[in-house]
Design a protein around this motif. Sequence first.
Motif, PDB file in Angstrom:
ATOM      1  N   SER A 114       5.383  42.725   1.388  1.00  0.00           N
ATOM      2  CA  SER A 114       5.457  42.894   2.838  1.00  0.00           C
ATOM      3  C   SER A 114       6.474  43.971   3.201  1.00  0.00           C
ATOM      4  CB  SER A 114       5.854  41.572   3.509  1.00  0.00           C
ATOM      5  OG  SER A 114       7.123  41.150   3.054  1.00  0.00           O
ATOM      6  N   VAL A 115       6.205  44.624   4.303  1.00  0.00           N
ATOM      7  CA  VAL A 115       7.100  45.655   4.825  1.00  0.00           C
ATOM      8  C   VAL A 115       7.444  45.297   6.268  1.00  0.00           C
ATOM      9  CG1 VAL A 115       7.378  48.085   5.418  1.00  0.00           C
ATOM     10  CG2 VAL A 115       6.114  47.428   3.345  1.00  0.00           C
ATOM     11  N   VAL A 116       8.713  45.207   6.560  1.00  0.00           N
ATOM     12  CA  VAL A 116       9.153  44.873   7.906  1.00  0.00           C
ATOM     13  C   VAL A 116      10.105  45.950   8.395  1.00  0.00           C
ATOM     14  CG1 VAL A 116      10.377  43.236   9.356  1.00  0.00           C
ATOM     15  CG2 VAL A 116       8.906  42.400   7.520  1.00  0.00           C
ATOM     16  N   ASN A 117       9.738  46.596   9.463  1.00  0.00           N
ATOM     17  CA  ASN A 117      10.603  47.589  10.086  1.00  0.00           C
ATOM     18  C   ASN A 117      11.296  46.939  11.279  1.00  0.00           C
ATOM     19  OD1 ASN A 117       9.851  49.747   8.359  1.00  0.00           O
ATOM     20  ND2 ASN A 117       7.957  49.993   9.522  1.00  0.00           N
ATOM     21  N   ILE A 118      12.595  46.896  11.237  1.00  0.00           N
ATOM     22  CA  ILE A 118      13.360  46.259  12.297  1.00  0.00           C
ATOM     23  C   ILE A 118      14.192  47.315  13.011  1.00  0.00           C
ATOM     24  CG2 ILE A 118      15.068  44.506  12.856  1.00  0.00           C
ATOM     25  CD1 ILE A 118      14.253  43.017  10.352  1.00  0.00           C
ATOM     26  N   ASN A 119      13.844  47.551  14.246  1.00  0.00           N
ATOM     27  CA  ASN A 119      14.558  48.529  15.057  1.00  0.00           C
ATOM     28  C   ASN A 119      15.300  47.780  16.156  1.00  0.00           C
ATOM     29  OD1 ASN A 119      15.501  50.755  16.402  1.00  0.00           O
ATOM     30  ND2 ASN A 119      13.516  51.369  17.236  1.00  0.00           N
ATOM     31  N   VAL A 120      16.599  47.683  16.011  1.00  0.00           N
ATOM     32  CA  VAL A 120      17.421  46.939  16.962  1.00  0.00           C
ATOM     33  C   VAL A 120      18.035  47.899  17.964  1.00  0.00           C
ATOM     34  CG1 VAL A 120      19.379  45.387  17.248  1.00  0.00           C
ATOM     35  CG2 VAL A 120      17.930  45.202  15.213  1.00  0.00           C
ATOM     36  N   SER A 121      17.702  47.686  19.219  1.00  0.00           N
ATOM     37  CA  SER A 121      18.254  48.518  20.275  1.00  0.00           C
ATOM     38  C   SER A 121      18.787  47.604  21.370  1.00  0.00           C
ATOM     39  CB  SER A 121      17.175  49.454  20.842  1.00  0.00           C
ATOM     40  OG  SER A 121      17.696  50.231  21.904  1.00  0.00           O
ATOM     41  N   ALA A 122      20.084  47.335  21.311  1.00  0.00           N
ATOM     42  CA  ALA A 122      20.715  46.448  22.282  1.00  0.00           C
ATOM     43  C   ALA A 122      22.109  46.985  22.557  1.00  0.00           C
ATOM     44  CB  ALA A 122      20.765  45.024  21.753  1.00  0.00           C
ATOM     45  N   ARG A 123      22.306  47.519  23.711  1.00  0.00           N
ATOM     46  CA  ARG A 123      23.556  48.215  24.028  1.00  0.00           C
ATOM     47  C   ARG A 123      24.778  47.309  24.012  1.00  0.00           C
ATOM     48  NH1 ARG A 123      22.038  51.212  29.512  1.00  0.00           N
ATOM     49  NH2 ARG A 123      21.059  49.177  29.832  1.00  0.00           N
ATOM     50  N   LYS A 124      24.591  46.026  24.278  1.00  0.00           N
ATOM     51  CA  LYS A 124      25.738  45.119  24.335  1.00  0.00           C
ATOM     52  C   LYS A 124      25.875  44.259  23.085  1.00  0.00           C
ATOM     53  CE  LYS A 124      25.963  44.868  29.372  1.00  0.00           C
ATOM     54  NZ  LYS A 124      26.111  43.959  30.553  1.00  0.00           N
TER      55      LYS A 124
END
Length: 243
Positions: free
Chosen positions: A209-219
């Motif tokens: 499996s391939v999981v791309n996790i893009n976290v975009s949370a300014r706080k």
Amino acid sequence: MGSNSRCCKPCIGDRISGLPDAILSHILSFLTTEDAVKTSVLSHRWFDVWTSVPKINLTLGSQAAFEPFAQFVDCVLFFRGSSNIHTFQLRCSVIEEDFCRIDPWIYTAVRRNVVEFEFNLDVDVDSKSHRYEGYELPRRLLMCNTLEVLKLTLNHKDIIINPPSDCFPSLKFLHVTLQYPGGRSLEKLLTCCPVLEDLIIEGHLKDDSVVNINVSARKLKRLRMRLSMDLVRWDEGDYKMLE
């Protein structure tokens, strides 16, 4: 004989029942909701104490029948009346036809100003039709102004998340457990959590499996990840965001 030699009679009074409702309610919050409801038969004093417990903890195993469980949940929410629900935990094994029973439970939790919501939905593989699309989290939950803590288990296509641009206005803590693959739902979930401060991502994935996790949370202040595979285990990471 002197008075000092007299045997003291033990106190057999029910001191627990004499405690204030708030304390009794707090004690019952450590039980499952099923066990808390059972205390109503202890005495008249305990008859409705469970209705003020701010935590609802409901679990249905894979071998148990859904309909009796659903009727129990309906009764619990009905007899609680308008009292607030601080924590709502729902873990259940269902078939696709049972999805319609879950929405009203979540709606009730939202109306009762839920602060913490935990959801684990396990759908029977044999019940999935050729048009199976999974269970979509209700928009009312995504837009809940009181929700600050969300814990989700994302199974393969079992939970669908289609968040609007202004969802989760108050969500500060998110704990996601992935069960292969689940990554697409997680990616959508992380696109609109404007005040998220603490994020935990964990789970078990297949080795291909391939999981791309893009976290975009300014706080975001803290990110913790713990993922394992069939053959390889990723070391747990505990990261603190820099200002």
